[in-house]
Enzyme design. Sequence first.
Site, PDB file in Angstrom:
ATOM      1  N   LYS A   1       0.864  -1.175   0.000  1.00  9.65           N
ATOM      2  CA  LYS A   1       0.000   0.000   0.000  1.00  9.65           C
ATOM      3  C   LYS A   1       0.905   1.232   0.000  1.00  9.65           C
ATOM      4  O   LYS A   1       1.714   1.396   0.915  1.00  9.65           O
ATOM      5  CB  LYS A   1      -0.900  -0.014   1.252  1.00  9.65           C
ATOM      6  CG  LYS A   1      -2.161   0.828   1.110  1.00  9.65           C
ATOM      7  CD  LYS A   1      -3.167   0.194   0.156  1.00  9.65           C
ATOM      8  CE  LYS A   1      -4.476   0.981   0.124  1.00  9.65           C
ATOM      9  NZ  LYS A   1      -5.260   0.815   1.355  1.00  9.65           N
ATOM     10  N   HIS A   2       0.794   2.051  -1.010  1.00 10.91           N
ATOM     11  CA  HIS A   2       1.613   3.260  -1.133  1.00 10.91           C
ATOM     12  C   HIS A   2       3.110   2.927  -1.028  1.00 10.91           C
ATOM     13  O   HIS A   2       3.852   3.583  -0.301  1.00 10.91           O
ATOM     14  CB  HIS A   2       1.199   4.298  -0.089  1.00 10.91           C
ATOM     15  CG  HIS A   2      -0.234   4.713  -0.220  1.00 10.91           C
ATOM     16  ND1 HIS A   2      -0.705   5.441  -1.292  1.00 10.91           N
ATOM     17  CD2 HIS A   2      -1.307   4.478   0.564  1.00 10.91           C
ATOM     18  CE1 HIS A   2      -2.004   5.656  -1.146  1.00 10.91           C
ATOM     19  NE2 HIS A   2      -2.393   5.071  -0.036  1.00 10.91           N
TER      20      HIS A   2
ATOM     21  N   ASN B   1      12.441   6.115   7.705  1.00  9.75           N
ATOM     22  CA  ASN B   1      13.083   5.168   8.621  1.00  9.75           C
ATOM     23  C   ASN B   1      12.211   3.919   8.747  1.00  9.75           C
ATOM     24  O   ASN B   1      11.032   4.042   9.057  1.00  9.75           O
ATOM     25  CB  ASN B   1      13.271   5.792  10.000  1.00  9.75           C
ATOM     26  CG  ASN B   1      14.385   6.821  10.028  1.00  9.75           C
ATOM     27  OD1 ASN B   1      15.463   6.581   9.537  1.00  9.75           O
ATOM     28  ND2 ASN B   1      14.121   7.977  10.637  1.00  9.75           N
TER      29      ASN B   1
ATOM     30  N   HIS C   1      14.573   5.785   0.121  1.00 11.64           N
ATOM     31  CA  HIS C   1      13.920   7.080   0.160  1.00 11.64           C
ATOM     32  C   HIS C   1      12.840   7.187  -0.907  1.00 11.64           C
ATOM     33  O   HIS C   1      12.836   6.434  -1.860  1.00 11.64           O
ATOM     34  CB  HIS C   1      14.947   8.202  -0.032  1.00 11.64           C
ATOM     35  CG  HIS C   1      15.761   8.441   1.200  1.00 11.64           C
ATOM     36  ND1 HIS C   1      16.832   7.646   1.534  1.00 11.64           N
ATOM     37  CD2 HIS C   1      15.648   9.352   2.185  1.00 11.64           C
ATOM     38  CE1 HIS C   1      17.353   8.082   2.676  1.00 11.64           C
ATOM     39  NE2 HIS C   1      16.659   9.107   3.090  1.00 11.64           N
TER      40      HIS C   1
END
Length: 557
Positions: free
Chosen positions: A303-304, A458, A557
């Site tokens: 999800k995302h 993180n 990232h």
Amino acid sequence: MSEQDGRGLRRVRRALLSVSDKAGLVEFARGLKEFGVELLSTGGTAAALRAAGLEVRDVSDVTGFPEMLDGRVKTLHPRVHGGLLGLRDNAEHAAAMSEHGIEPIDMAVINLYPFEQTVAREGTTLAEAVEQIDIGGPAMVRSAAKNWNDVAVVTSPAWYESVLAEMREHDGALTRQTRSSLALEAFARTSAYDRAIVSYLAEQSDGDSIHTVINRSPGVTAADDSSPGGMPDYMELTLSKTAELRYGENPHQLAALYAAGEPGVATAEVLAGKEMSFNNYIDAEAAWQLVNDFPDTACAIIKHTNPAGCALGATPEDAYRRALSTDPVSAFGGIVAFNRVVDYPAARAVAEIFTEVVVAPAYDDAALEVFRAKKNLRILRVTAERSSASHPNHSPAEGSPAADYDYKKISGGMLVQTRDARRLAREELKVVTERAPTAAELDALLFAWTVCKHTKSNAIVYARAGQTIGVGAGQMSRVDSVRIGASRAAAHGLEVAGSVLASDAFFPFRDGLDEAARQRITAVIQPGGSVRDAETIAAADEHGLAMVFTGVRHFKH
């Protein structure tokens, strides 16, 4: 025809046609004849036009030389390239052309030997591929494109209709804007063509291969290749548009899908369901990469771009149900990926809740029947990548050089890095606490570490044997990720106590470890490397935890 009206109109009086793809050729040539355009042509193209009853002049009549060397040499001649390159408004050029009998060529209709299609065929030999490396075609395309102010270059049948329409509008002439657009596409085509040749030859080469040579910076010798050989000084990424998408990440953004000629999600076959969206592709890629980092049967629910759940299982259904239990709420509307053939039981389980996309290497017929009954469910079949699976310590996979790199666009340029294909072997782990992890804890730690690699930083992952328990992703504070991962597990009735924890980077302070210990975990895996490692190790010993360092970081990232 003058350019005084500002449109830069140039009438087409003479056109050279030499194409391998003859789709629409005869109709286009007939359209040119409407304006009295003289047709020059070569070989098979000339034969096709004559068979259709069109008058054609052979290029050999223009050059005074016959086609020779099995057709390898036919257009490489000053009377061809001079006709394309000569500047019409330059008196010296005009005089030289007149002196040497060079007639202006106002349009070049060229498409190249089918190199890409040839090498895509099963069983193509190197000799066969080399024969499909076009020489004269790209040379003519580039000559015509360089002189786009005077010459139109048409490299695709897709342009035929619009070119003829404009010529009808302007009495046989084309505008400067159209010639410029045609030239831009022509240069893109020759660039893509050369990239395809380089990629293929890189695959075929042995030893000090072309792949190695083109990616070695000046000053980096073969002896340095144990380092990884350095990054190349120049990079070229050739992309071909394969689909227009409804929109990008948001409805106000335009988007399209481009393929780079490598197996993967971009070239996946959509077997059923609605059109894929931009975000569907992004999440499908994240899911596919995660499951393919496991040698055992695995399922990931994304999800995302973050894992809502991931698990190993005895069967695809078992793996899916274990992954789903991590966070069944977030799994609603998610993307599900398998690294095994999806069978009927797995399909039936996935169909129990709303799912956007399923990604897998294959499906049995019964599974497809279940999925096709869900009209909004997109089913992707992905060809397995020549991936990092056989390169656990990032020895780049053979194949297209583009496959070895990860690209991130920034304003004004591109960041390029080698793909994070690093896998961790059990023997690489360094036990840093008084208590060493048990065999079961090590299995859980390595599983959690792999999932953590695919979670946004993180990143914190709680897991037990082959199953995620809670995930904390994308937080500015690592200790917040620790808390969120535990709270997500508790929200879905999963017991954090007795699980293990993975952190994608080191703990900068002991507070994250103290927080994890309050959740009654038993073991931790993290890279290490902080100036406060001793403090963190002491905290783990105080809590009776086993902790291992990997010496490897997996920021995402």
